[in-house]
Scaffold this active site. Structure first.
Site, PDB file in Angstrom:
ATOM      1  N   SER B  41       0.873  -1.179   0.000  1.00 41.51           N
ATOM      2  CA  SER B  41       0.000   0.000   0.000  1.00 41.51           C
ATOM      3  C   SER B  41       0.909   1.229   0.000  1.00 41.51           C
ATOM      4  O   SER B  41       2.024   1.170   0.507  1.00 41.51           O
ATOM      5  CB  SER B  41      -0.925  -0.025   1.216  1.00 41.51           C
ATOM      6  N   ILE B  43       1.278   4.224   1.429  1.00 42.71           N
ATOM      7  CA  ILE B  43       1.865   4.896   2.593  1.00 42.71           C
ATOM      8  C   ILE B  43       2.839   3.988   3.322  1.00 42.71           C
ATOM      9  O   ILE B  43       3.912   4.415   3.755  1.00 42.71           O
ATOM     10  CB  ILE B  43       0.758   5.423   3.525  1.00 42.71           C
ATOM     11  N   CYS B  44       2.485   2.704   3.430  1.00 43.67           N
ATOM     12  CA  CYS B  44       3.394   1.758   4.081  1.00 43.67           C
ATOM     13  C   CYS B  44       4.730   1.724   3.348  1.00 43.67           C
ATOM     14  O   CYS B  44       5.790   1.568   3.937  1.00 43.67           O
ATOM     15  CB  CYS B  44       2.813   0.352   4.089  1.00 43.67           C
ATOM     16  N   THR B  45       4.648   1.881   2.035  1.00 42.58           N
ATOM     17  CA  THR B  45       5.862   1.856   1.235  1.00 42.58           C
ATOM     18  C   THR B  45       6.786   3.004   1.642  1.00 42.58           C
ATOM     19  O   THR B  45       7.965   2.798   1.910  1.00 42.58           O
ATOM     20  CB  THR B  45       5.489   1.949  -0.261  1.00 42.58           C
TER      21      THR B  45
END
Lengths: 150, 151
Positions: B41, B43-45
């Protein structure tokens, strides 16, 4: 630093398409821009190398021209493209090649990156304006404030 | 979420390569569990990319980093390779979200964890914890450094 007006500090990555978009939006605004490198190499493998190239250009007073040249044309970031940019911008190529590999240039970029980490930067671009962080490409509201309209 | 001073809840999870990582295996050094919603996803990246950039500094200060999400070990392996991460990602996959639940960071109706950081001391006690006010906000790496400095 460039421009006149309210102070805007931007943390950006020269291989980041969102930063390129932000650069276009910020270009004509009445702000005093301070650029700080925030290269995220695991995401953008050439980011740090490009940051070094921009700092090497800075040593020949061509930081912003090199910055804009990279931001405006992100499809061509390999070494031969850098040399071509140097020729276009009137840089001494031998000096550029030596400077971009120096420890001083690497330290400058690292110092920027660490200052960003300390300030809580987690994505690029992140703009600091009016004492707070604005992560991401500036939205219409922020752009209006930067333009002095809101 | 789990509060500082509590004993860290037990877990045994598989990492991206199928190796088991248990709470007990963290004894003797400081560890930071990074609970994040989902592999791949956007933002997690960003979050894990920036943590990767400061991993050397964290390790210098004696801290190990472990990502935790409900994704499977196979998804973790692909995600880790895509991002060029070198710290382990643990699969809170079966029963889904059980460890996140024990640490009080699971969002039942979404089926994934909140974005949260939990620092576990060498004695397996929780030293510090932080939960992002919303899943869209990324806890800055500065928070981890501040917590390490406050040990």
């Amino acid at each position: 630093m460039r421009g006149e007006g309210a102070l805007l500090i931007e943390y950006a990555d020269l291989e980041c398409p969102y930063c390129a978009r932000a650069n276009i939006l910020l270009n004509d605004l009445p702000v005093r821009r301070i650029f700080r490198h925030f290269p995220v190499v695991s995401k953008h493998p050439r980011a740090r190398l490009l940051a070094h190239a921009a700092e090497a250009a800075a040593l020949q007073d061509r930081f912003w021209p090199m910055h804009d040249s990279l931001m405006d044309d992100q499809g061509r970031l390999e070494d031969p493209h850098l040399w071509e940019r140097c020729r276009t911008l009137g840089l001494d190529l031998d000096r550029f090649e030596a400077d971009r590999r120096t420890a001083a240039v690497a330290e400058r970029v690292e110092r920027d990156f660490r200052s960003g980490v300390r300030a809580g930067v987690m994505t690029t671009p992140t703009l600091f304006f009016d004492g707070r962080a604005h992560p991401g490409v500036p939205d219409a509201h922020l752009l209006a404030r930067l333009a002095g309209l809101a | 979420m789990i509060a500082p001073g509590s004993p860290a809840p037990h877990f045994t999870l598989s990492d991206q390569d199928g190796n088991e990582v248990s709470l007990e295996s963290l004894r003797g050094r400081t560890s930071v569990l990074v609970f994040y919603p989902l592999d791949f996803s956007p933002i997690c990246t960003d979050q894990l990319n920036v943590y990767q950039e400061v991993l050397g500094d964290l390790e210098e200060q004696g801290a190990g980093l472990y990502g935790v999400s409900v994704d499977s070990a196979f998804a973790h392996k692909a995600f880790r390779e895509r991002l060029g991460l070198t710290f382990p990602l643990l699969a809170d996959f079966n029963p889904k979200g059980e460890v996140a639940r024990r640490y009080g960071v699971y969002i039942e109706d979404r089926g994934h964890s909140r974005r949260a950081l939990v620092m576990i001391g060498p004695d397996l006690e929780v030293n510090w914890s932080h939960e992002a006010p919303s899943p869209l906000e990324i806890p800055g790496a500065n928070l981890i450094f501040d917590a390490l400095a406050a040990r």
